[in-house]
Design an enzyme around this catalytic site. Sequence first.
Site, PDB file in Angstrom:
ATOM      1  N   GLU A 192       5.649  71.834  39.536  1.00  0.00           N
ATOM      2  CA  GLU A 192       4.962  71.860  40.823  1.00  0.00           C
ATOM      3  C   GLU A 192       4.024  70.661  40.952  1.00  0.00           C
ATOM      4  O   GLU A 192       3.663  70.016  39.950  1.00  0.00           O
ATOM      5  CB  GLU A 192       4.184  73.177  40.953  1.00  0.00           C
ATOM      6  CG  GLU A 192       3.375  73.348  42.239  1.00  0.00           C
ATOM      7  CD  GLU A 192       4.235  73.302  43.501  1.00  0.00           C
ATOM      8  OE1 GLU A 192       4.772  72.209  43.781  1.00  0.00           O
ATOM      9  OE2 GLU A 192       4.341  74.327  44.193  1.00  0.00           O
ATOM     10  N   HIS A 218      10.940  79.525  42.405  1.00  0.00           N
ATOM     11  CA  HIS A 218      10.618  80.629  41.498  1.00  0.00           C
ATOM     12  C   HIS A 218      10.183  81.887  42.257  1.00  0.00           C
ATOM     13  O   HIS A 218       9.808  81.831  43.432  1.00  0.00           O
ATOM     14  CB  HIS A 218       9.499  80.219  40.534  1.00  0.00           C
ATOM     15  CG  HIS A 218       8.203  79.908  41.238  1.00  0.00           C
ATOM     16  ND1 HIS A 218       7.320  80.887  41.652  1.00  0.00           N
ATOM     17  CD2 HIS A 218       7.652  78.730  41.617  1.00  0.00           C
ATOM     18  CE1 HIS A 218       6.281  80.334  42.241  1.00  0.00           C
ATOM     19  NE2 HIS A 218       6.460  79.019  42.245  1.00  0.00           N
TER      20      HIS A 218
END
Length: 275
Positions: A89, A11
């Site tokens: 994550e 990202h």
Amino acid sequence: MARFALTIVRHGETRYNKEKLLQGQGIDEPLSEIGFKQADAVGRFLSNVRFTHVFSSDLIRAKQTACAIMENNKISEDIKIIYDRRLRERKYGDAEGRPLSELKVMAKKAGDQCPSYTPPGGETLEQVRARAKDFFEYLCRLVLEESSAKEQSELGASGMGGVTSADLGPFVNHNKEPAELGESRDVTVHASVLLVSHGAYMRNWIKYLVEDLQFTFPPELKKSRELPVSPNTGISHFIVTVSSATPRKPEIQCVCINLHSHLSDINADTSHYQV
């Protein structure tokens, strides 16, 4: 047997990345101004790559990056982005929202060190790897099943979209430094998969490929590239060949790891450990 292209993108930058604060899963921070520029830049770099499947973490920083990539894409039609929690994550528990430096202090007090240290309420590296393994095996099954279905309907690989070298342009023709880009070759694949995820997760995914699947880096790619966390919007690209006889032991060709040449004109620091 089926073959697919796998493109993994981290990202874009968030305020927490810039300030070196841990986000994990509990801090759902959007992209910063620089992060949106990075997402647009990686989208333009991948604009002529044909994707048949797009998956993203369901955290907003990954969602926004995935949307920017597909908004820039010129040749992938009617592709729905699928958001999957398995691409999230690593969970950092009590350390989320704190500086990375504090995590290192916590690890030292516990007689451990980063990244192996697990803060209270956080995920172990083994748990992160298990998520990566679960999703990768799912991808392999998905491509095998779709390939088999197309063959049975006598459409062949072209029925899946006919993804050829021309549809993977940046990875076939883009001239990069040997340390970043491996030797590519003409290839036709049954599917082209885009994943948008996170730094620590991607690092553990690659460690899973190396340690569990005995994947080896080609000579032109320095193995040291395996260890650092990818810069924001860094790109890793693989060609995966999977057999129905041994679906859990695919053949993996690495084309690039943590490629970030698309950031050359953006004012962003790609040198430090961004979490």
